[in-house]
Design an enzyme around this catalytic site. Structure first.
Site, mmCIF file in Angstrom:
data_model
loop_
_atom_site.group_PDB
_atom_site.id
_atom_site.type_symbol
_atom_site.label_atom_id
_atom_site.label_comp_id
_atom_site.label_asym_id
_atom_site.label_seq_id
_atom_site.Cartn_x
_atom_site.Cartn_y
_atom_site.Cartn_z
ATOM 1 N N ASP A 114 3.458 -4.349 4.001
ATOM 2 C CA ASP A 114 4.333 -3.209 3.693
ATOM 3 C C ASP A 114 3.741 -2.292 2.627
ATOM 4 O O ASP A 114 4.456 -1.669 1.861
ATOM 5 C CB ASP A 114 5.717 -3.712 3.247
ATOM 6 C CG ASP A 114 5.637 -4.645 2.040
ATOM 7 O OD1 ASP A 114 4.519 -4.998 1.625
ATOM 8 O OD2 ASP A 114 6.702 -5.004 1.511
ATOM 9 N N LYS A 165 7.726 -10.859 -10.598
ATOM 10 C CA LYS A 165 9.011 -10.250 -10.941
ATOM 11 C C LYS A 165 9.476 -10.635 -12.351
ATOM 12 O O LYS A 165 10.462 -11.352 -12.531
ATOM 13 C CB LYS A 165 10.091 -10.640 -9.912
ATOM 14 C CG LYS A 165 9.653 -10.528 -8.469
ATOM 15 C CD LYS A 165 10.099 -9.251 -7.805
ATOM 16 C CE LYS A 165 9.262 -8.880 -6.610
ATOM 17 N NZ LYS A 165 9.197 -9.779 -5.500
ATOM 18 N N ASP A 226 4.283 1.057 -2.246
ATOM 19 C CA ASP A 226 5.032 -0.040 -1.645
ATOM 20 C C ASP A 226 6.134 0.595 -0.795
ATOM 21 O O ASP A 226 6.939 1.369 -1.296
ATOM 22 C CB ASP A 226 5.638 -0.880 -2.774
ATOM 23 C CG ASP A 226 6.527 -1.994 -2.260
ATOM 24 O OD1 ASP A 226 7.321 -1.753 -1.343
ATOM 25 O OD2 ASP A 226 6.433 -3.106 -2.793
HETATM 26 N N1 GDD Z 1 4.814 -14.320 7.767
HETATM 27 C C1 GDD Z 1 5.566 -14.187 6.668
HETATM 28 N N2 GDD Z 1 6.462 -15.165 6.359
HETATM 29 N N3 GDD Z 1 5.409 -13.081 5.891
HETATM 30 C C2 GDD Z 1 6.174 -12.975 4.780
HETATM 31 C C3 GDD Z 1 7.118 -13.956 4.408
HETATM 32 C C4 GDD Z 1 7.268 -15.112 5.251
HETATM 33 O O1 GDD Z 1 8.080 -16.014 5.024
HETATM 34 N N4 GDD Z 1 7.732 -13.553 3.256
HETATM 35 C C5 GDD Z 1 7.179 -12.351 2.940
HETATM 36 N N5 GDD Z 1 6.250 -11.995 3.872
HETATM 37 C C6 GDD Z 1 5.431 -10.759 3.903
HETATM 38 C C7 GDD Z 1 6.298 -9.503 3.889
HETATM 39 O O2 GDD Z 1 6.531 -9.031 5.211
HETATM 40 C C8 GDD Z 1 5.436 -8.535 3.099
HETATM 41 O O3 GDD Z 1 4.525 -7.865 3.949
HETATM 42 C C9 GDD Z 1 4.639 -9.431 2.160
HETATM 43 O O4 GDD Z 1 4.687 -10.741 2.717
HETATM 44 C C10 GDD Z 1 5.188 -9.447 0.736
HETATM 45 O O5 GDD Z 1 6.555 -9.858 0.778
HETATM 46 P P1 GDD Z 1 7.720 -8.971 0.171
HETATM 47 O O6 GDD Z 1 8.997 -9.679 0.467
HETATM 48 O O7 GDD Z 1 7.597 -7.552 0.607
HETATM 49 O O8 GDD Z 1 7.423 -9.111 -1.380
HETATM 50 P P2 GDD Z 1 7.653 -8.060 -2.547
HETATM 51 O O9 GDD Z 1 7.444 -6.674 -2.089
HETATM 52 O O10 GDD Z 1 8.948 -8.377 -3.204
HETATM 53 O O11 GDD Z 1 6.461 -8.459 -3.578
HETATM 54 C C11 GDD Z 1 5.150 -8.621 -3.113
HETATM 55 O O12 GDD Z 1 4.484 -7.378 -3.029
HETATM 56 C C12 GDD Z 1 4.282 -6.694 -4.289
HETATM 57 C C13 GDD Z 1 3.510 -5.413 -3.980
HETATM 58 O O13 GDD Z 1 4.263 -4.583 -3.159
HETATM 59 C C14 GDD Z 1 4.432 -9.560 -4.094
HETATM 60 O O14 GDD Z 1 3.197 -9.895 -3.494
HETATM 61 C C15 GDD Z 1 4.217 -8.896 -5.451
HETATM 62 O O15 GDD Z 1 3.446 -9.747 -6.290
HETATM 63 C C16 GDD Z 1 3.517 -7.563 -5.275
HETATM 64 O O16 GDD Z 1 3.380 -6.910 -6.546
HETATM 65 MG MG MG Z 2 7.213 -5.726 -0.302
#
Ligand code: GDD
Ligand code: MG
Length: 363
Positions: A114, A165, A226
């Site tokens: 994403d 976070k 993001d």
């Molecule tokens: N296959 C799979 N299975 N993918 C997953 C799962 C899961 O259970 N959970 C999350 N993802 C994928 C999401 O689709 C996304 O592309 C990515 O892993 C990160 O998950 P998010 O749920 O979007 O996390 P976030 O946005 O709160 O935080 C993450 O991204 C930030 C940057 O945008 C973390 O990696 C943070 O450390 C980072 O700063």
């Molecule tokens: Mg995300």
């Protein structure tokens, strides 16, 4: 120099749906600059020398494969793995390890699905090879890091902590955050526990640091966004159209607007700021649309004024209606002479009669 030929793209978990724009389309498949968002990440990886990509997903997986197939149209070999239950970011990475053919010391790229970024992927690979790290992370700087993973580094770029976070002011020790692109030495992936949910951010990275592993950060101030909210999605799409976010997958030349082939735009309609008009959409006379995304088959009637908004597939916006920072769900109908502002979201298929909402004062 060891090239990274393989990548894992994480497109599962809870955040994958872009509600209420669409209930059935996972966010990675919603068009940004005219093509499913994921296409940009796939094409950028290909351009950086990646040949094999494993898509790790946990639901609505059935929409990815019919669209991207074996990946050959993008010059890639794409495979798909669906988790029965979401395994978290680390669990998802571990779960696809069997699909990788890289040797134990070879670099494997991993991308959050994403993120829109201009990251120089090859530079990250070079930095990884030069530092000899176990894991390398792309870091970016943001004003408010609370929604992200905080990654302080020492003077040589070596990661000293990973704080996902952060909650308290004391935890906010840096403005460097995890930008969601990693390189793992292949053998490190195999150390992630199998068959249970694992968060790479909360478990794997802190665990590796505690065990003395070498995590290297590469701070890069290139374009980074993001796409967690619909507003960010609209911004990202416009930036792709204008060429601020570089992607080889934008269909057509970069500029002020992108009008897909089968769309109809009135001669005096004004499209600016990276506006995209999707296939079969119709834009009426005198409409003004700035920095917005109009998805396939939507209709914008005469004189509507739309700014920084997302119009879902098949939605209809009535004459003279003003939208600013609005998200209109697929198939919704907003009647004429309405005014919708600042983060309002209209559910898919909802119907708003003519002249029912406004924000401006009586004149
Ligand atoms: N296959 C799979 N299975 N993918 C997953 C799962 C899961 O259970 N959970 C999350 N993802 C994928 C999401 O689709 C996304 O592309 C990515 O892993 C990160 O998950 P998010 O749920 O979007 O996390 P976030 O946005 O709160 O935080 C993450 O991204 C930030 C940057 O945008 C973390 O990696 C943070 O450390 C980072 O700063
Ligand atoms: Mg995300």
């Amino acid at each position: 120099m060891t090239e990274a030929k393989e990548a894992i793209l994480l497109v599962g978990g809870k955040g994958t749906r872009l509600r209420p724009l669409t209930v059935h389309t996972p966010k990675p498949m919603v068009p940004a600059a005219g093509v499913p968002f994921l296409t940009h990440q796939l094409a950028r990886a290909r351009a950086a020398g990646v040949e094999h990509i494993v898509l790790a997903t946990s639901y609505l997986a059935e929409v990815f494969e019919p669209h991207f197939g074996d990946g050959s149209s993008l010059g890639l070999h794409i495979e798909y793995v669906t988790e029965q239950e979401p395994l978290g970011t680390g669990g998802a990475i571990r779960n696809v390890a069997a699909k990788l053919s890289s040797g134990p010391d070879e670099p494997v790229l991993i991308f959050n699905g994403d993120i829109l970024t201009g990251l120089d992927i090859r530079a990250l690979v070079t930095s990884h090879n030069d530092s000899g790290a176990d894991v390398s992370l792309h870091l970016t700087r943001v004003e408010d890091p609370r929604a992200f993973g905080l990654v302080p580094t020492d003077a040589t770029g070596r990661v000293t902590a990973f704080l996902e976070k952060p909650q308290t002011p004391e935890e906010i020790v840096t403005d460097q955050i995890n930008a969601g692109a990693y390189i793992f030495r292949r053998s490190v992936i195999d150390t992630i526990p199998e068959g249970r949910p694992v968060s790479v951010e909360r478990e794997t990275f802190p665990g590796l640091l505690a065990s003395g592993a070498h995590l290297q950060g590469m701070v890069d101030s290139t374009y980074w966004l993001d796409l967690g909210t619909p507003q960010a999605f609209v911004r990202g799409s416009a930036d792709l159209v204008m060429g601020r976010a570089p992607s080889p997958a934008v269909p057509g030349r970069c500029g002020d607007r992108l009008v897909l082939e089968t769309a109809t735009v009135a001669a005096d309609a004004k499209l600016t700021g990276g506006t995209v008009v999707g296939a079969g959409a119709v834009i009426g006379a005198g409409a003004r649309i700035d920095g917005s995304t109009v998805l396939a088959g939507a209709v914008v009637e005469a004189g509507a004024v739309i700014t920084d908004s997302l119009i879902g597939a098949g939605a209809r916006i009535g004459s003279r209606t003003v939208l600013n920072g609005a998200v209109i769900g697929d198939g919704a109908q907003v009647g004429a002479d309405n005014e919708l502002r600042d983060g309002v979201r209209i559910w898919c298929g909802a119907v708003l009669p003519d002249a029912s909402i406004r924000f401006s004062s009586d004149q």
